[in-house]
Design an enzyme around this catalytic site. Structure first.
Site, PDB file in Angstrom:
ATOM      1  N   LYS A  85      40.540  51.303  38.392  1.00 54.00           N
ATOM      2  CA  LYS A  85      41.568  51.394  37.571  1.00 54.00           C
ATOM      3  C   LYS A  85      41.653  51.829  35.917  1.00 54.00           C
ATOM      4  CE  LYS A  85      43.158  46.906  38.203  1.00 54.00           C
ATOM      5  NZ  LYS A  85      43.080  45.458  38.460  1.00 54.00           N
ATOM      6  N   GLU A 145      33.539  51.905  32.126  1.00 51.59           N
ATOM      7  CA  GLU A 145      33.203  52.167  33.396  1.00 51.59           C
ATOM      8  C   GLU A 145      34.245  53.386  33.688  1.00 51.59           C
ATOM      9  OE1 GLU A 145      33.163  48.924  35.848  1.00 51.59           O
ATOM     10  OE2 GLU A 145      30.977  48.641  35.769  1.00 51.59           O
ATOM     11  N   GLU A 153      26.089  46.140  31.897  1.00 54.35           N
ATOM     12  CA  GLU A 153      26.527  45.049  32.507  1.00 54.35           C
ATOM     13  C   GLU A 153      25.286  44.582  33.627  1.00 54.35           C
ATOM     14  OE1 GLU A 153      30.436  44.817  34.053  1.00 54.35           O
ATOM     15  OE2 GLU A 153      31.021  45.848  32.072  1.00 54.35           O
ATOM     16  N   SER A 164      37.806  32.162  37.542  1.00 50.89           N
ATOM     17  CA  SER A 164      36.533  32.846  37.398  1.00 50.89           C
ATOM     18  C   SER A 164      36.055  33.126  38.742  1.00 50.89           C
ATOM     19  CB  SER A 164      35.536  32.384  36.454  1.00 50.89           C
ATOM     20  OG  SER A 164      34.471  32.921  36.386  1.00 50.89           O
ATOM     21  N   ASP A 197      31.641  32.460  38.169  1.00 50.55           N
ATOM     22  CA  ASP A 197      31.251  31.202  37.583  1.00 50.55           C
ATOM     23  C   ASP A 197      30.056  30.781  38.034  1.00 50.55           C
ATOM     24  OD1 ASP A 197      33.403  30.838  39.484  1.00 50.55           O
ATOM     25  OD2 ASP A 197      32.737  28.923  39.968  1.00 50.55           O
TER      26      ASP A 197
HETATM   27 CA    CA Z   1      35.140  31.166  40.999  1.00 47.47          CA
END
Ligand code: CA
Length: 685
Positions: A176, A221, A319, A422, A425
């Protein structure tokens, strides 16, 4: 990178640019970043450092570890960028997250990072990630004000920013690239002007806040799309507008472009060619590199080196990240990690994570003009409550999840449906309590290494492929993955009963997972029960008769293996025959197999063809040269009309050989008998 279920399908991530250190650092814009000597500029840089920055740098130089193995990275320039994206930090802190150093002392995250060898801080910038009521979309609610606050705190510890303009109101990635709401109706000319103005205002804000800006990336990106533009003419127009402002406001900063999916053959070369065609002014061609999506490091190096050789650009990994555990700790599913195991070369361990970072750094150091790496969101840990409901409230209130429900006004299809916490994590460099993982030290140890004695770190998954009718015999040893990434066999004890093993023999083709323990670590064996095909070259995919013997009893004019996908039953090749004369087609096609275990077998083969006239066609089997009575008759009835013959009950004793084959005889008619033979199988029964 961001997190949602959708991620798994769209490959994406963010990008960024890096640069030297804004304002005070020597320009990095011309010399390839490979020189290892840096005397005078280094001294002047240090002279301008804050006391906090100096202290952090000294702490980084003194980092040691008793347990983390780090193979030194060779050829790493002094000014190699070791970046960390912590765009979510403000929202995390507002949600109650605290960060600690290795001694257990609560500290400012930027101090901790600087003390562990991080040199740059990457931060994403969204135009306006808020709804009309001012409620944040999440993902850190990263507008330019958040970036300025982050940059100011980072500057105290001598950490310049890598500013990551998404030119969107929320996540931009290959999946996107929506224009900011305020630009949505604009034509390209107006949007270009807006992009330039916006870039200028943002950079001025960072400058006025006292941020150091080392690099600015124009879009995130941007694989062929950016800010709603889906032509390179449109993309380059926006990039040019941004680059011009960076050059004016932070002349020492590097200008970067950022893409993802280096594994897509030719894609980077295409992007670089377009940028060159339009004379886009940039210094760094940056790539995301997530090992579970983005191909090999070797490929990454090759495609980026190609751009350096062709256009003289610097390259970097903007990244990257890897998981230290398969656990999810915030009740919001993770991008990778479910099920554990060793994926893409590294176990989900703290050491696996460090080995990944080390190897990415080495790959970039090996590049012709590689200038650094940047870890993505190493501090985006759980907000630390005991339930999804409590976490959800924090994500909604402070923007500490990947998306809040408020983002639905801008991105209804993804964020609007899958908002949550997240997804990375388990890829952070801090645990769920904000304590640093040993892997955080890898950045400080990359150059000098930390080659301590290797120890078992995880057990590599074992894989077993067994014929459905064969006995399952699990391995007695499995490979321990050592901390130095080598393998060493260790005895294993499987947690499985004889009954369970026997049951695998009656379940037909299926996959089983057997768990166990080896050297005190969990072990896994994946058992794949398959219907094994004992024939060599069973579908003629070698393109020749390897494994087969043809005997022509007639005068068959064409009798060979043909590579023609439309005439094949499976794959692209098959055995072909054709002959124009009457009664000229008569042949056998057979294969002899030795070394089979005693047991019962079946032979299957398929044929299609036509114009055969009177035919005699059958599949057969011989044991030790003796023809078995159970022949399977076949016929040819027209194009694409495949007929399958099966000879069952082929009993073989130990040491006997079996020969399976097809006999074909055609009277022929019209244009001549023709046919195709494919997909031969000899399976246990
Ligand atoms: Ca998570």
């Amino acid at each position: 990178m961001k997190k949602t279920v959708v991620w798994l399908t769209c490959i994406l991530l963010l990008a960024a640019l890096l640069a030297g250190c804004g304002g005070q650092t020597p320009a990095q814009t011309t010399a390839p970043a490979q020189s290892t000597e840096e005397s005078a500029p280094q001294e002047s840089k240090e002279a301008e450092m804050t006391p906090e920055a100096k202290a952090a740098r000294e702490a980084a130089a003194a980092v040691t570890s008793d347990s983390l193995y780090v193979k030194p990275v060779t050829g790493m320039p002094e000014d190699f960028i070791l970046g960390m994206d912590v765009s979510s930090v403000l929202a995390e802190e507002k949600s109650g997250v605290r960060y600690y150093d290795a001694a257990g002392q609560e500290k400012d995250l930027f101090q901790i990072l600087a003390e562990n060898g991080i040199t740059h801080i990457r931060v994403r910038v969204w135009n306006h990630p808020f709804d009309k009521e001012g409620r944040g979309f999440g993902g850190g609610n990263c507008d330019i004000d958040a970036a300025a606050e982050i940059g100011k705190r980072a500057a105290k510890y001598g950490l310049p920013l890598i500013v990551d303009f998404h030119y969107s109101d929320f996540w931009a990635d290959p999946g996107k690239q929506m224009a900011p709401l305020a630009w949505e109706e604009m034509k390209l000319e107006e949007k270009t002007e807006a992009a330039g103005r916006y870039t200028r205002e943002c950079l001025e804000k960072l400058r006025d806040a006292g941020c150091l800006v080392g690099m600015v990336q124009l879009g995130n990106e941007t694989n062929g799309k950016m800010a709603g533009e889906d032509t390179w003419y449109g993309i380059q127009s926006l990039m040019q507008a941004g680059a011009k402002e960076v050059r004016e406001i932070f002349p020492e900063a590097l200008v970067a472009v950022h893409f993802a999916n280096p594994e897509n053959e030719g894609s980077y070369a295409t992007y670089a060619k377009k940028l060159d065609y339009y004379h886009v002014d940039y210094d760094v061609f940056a790539s995301s590199y997530y090992p579970y999506w983005h191909g090999t490091l070797e490929n990454l190096k090759n495609v980026l080196d190609d751009i350096t050789r062709t256009y003289g650009k610097k390259t970097m990994v903007m990244e990257t990240s890897y998981a230290f555990t398969d656990r999810d700790t915030d009740f919001s599913g993770n991008t990778i990690g479910d099920g554990g195991g060793i994926v893409k070369d590294y176990p989900f361990t703290v050491q696996g994570q460090a080995n990944h970072v080390r190897n990415v750094a080495q790959a970039v150091a090996d590049m012709e003009a590689g200038i650094g790496i940047c870890y993505w969101e190493g501090a985006w840990i759980t907000v630390g409550t005991s339930s999804w409901e409590e976490n959800h409230e924090k994500w909604e209130t402070y923007g500490s999840g990947w998306a809040s429900s408020y983002a639905s006004v801008y991105d209804p299809k993804d964020a609007g449906k899958y908002y949550g916490g997240s997804a990375v994590d388990n890829q952070a460099l801090f645990d769920w309590d904000g304590k640093p993982l040993e892997s955080l030290k890898v950045f400080a140890l990359l150059r000098k290494g930390n080659e301590i004695a290797a120890a078992p770190d995880a057990i590599a998954d074992a894989f077993l492929t067994v014929d459905v009718n064969d006995k399952v015999v699990l391995p007695e040893t499995v490979d321990a993955v050592m901390t130095d990434d080598s393998r060493s066999p260790v005895p294993v004890k499987w947690d499985v009963t004889e009954e369970e093993l026997a049951a695998m023999n009656h379940g037909g083709p299926a996959m089983y997972t057997v768990r166990g323990e080896a050297g005190g670590l969990p072990a896994v064996c994946h058992v794949d029960m398959i219907e094994f095909n004992f024939l060599q070259n069973p579908g003629f995919e070698t393109g020749d008769l390897t494994g087969w013997e043809v005997t022509d009893f007639g005068k068959t004019e064409q009798l060979y293996v043909e590579d023609k996908i439309t005439d094949s039953n499976e794959g692209t090749c098959h055995m072909h025959f054709w002959s124009p004369g009457e009664n000229t087609v008569e042949f056998t096609l057979e294969q002899t197999v030795t070394g089979l275990k005693a047991g019962t077998y079946k032979f299957t083969v398929s044929i299609m063809g036509g114009d055969g006239g009177t035919t005699e066609i059958y599949a057969y089997a011989k044991v030790n040269g003796e023809m078995l009575p159970q022949k399977a008759p076949l016929e040819i009835t027209g194009y694409d009309q495949w007929h399958t013959g099966r000879v069952e009950g082929i009993e073989i004793a130990e040491g006997q050989t079996v020969t399976v084959g097809v006999y074909v005889r055609c009277g022929g008619a019209g244009n001549g008998a023709w046919g195709k033979i494919d997909k031969a199988m000899l399976n246990s029964q």
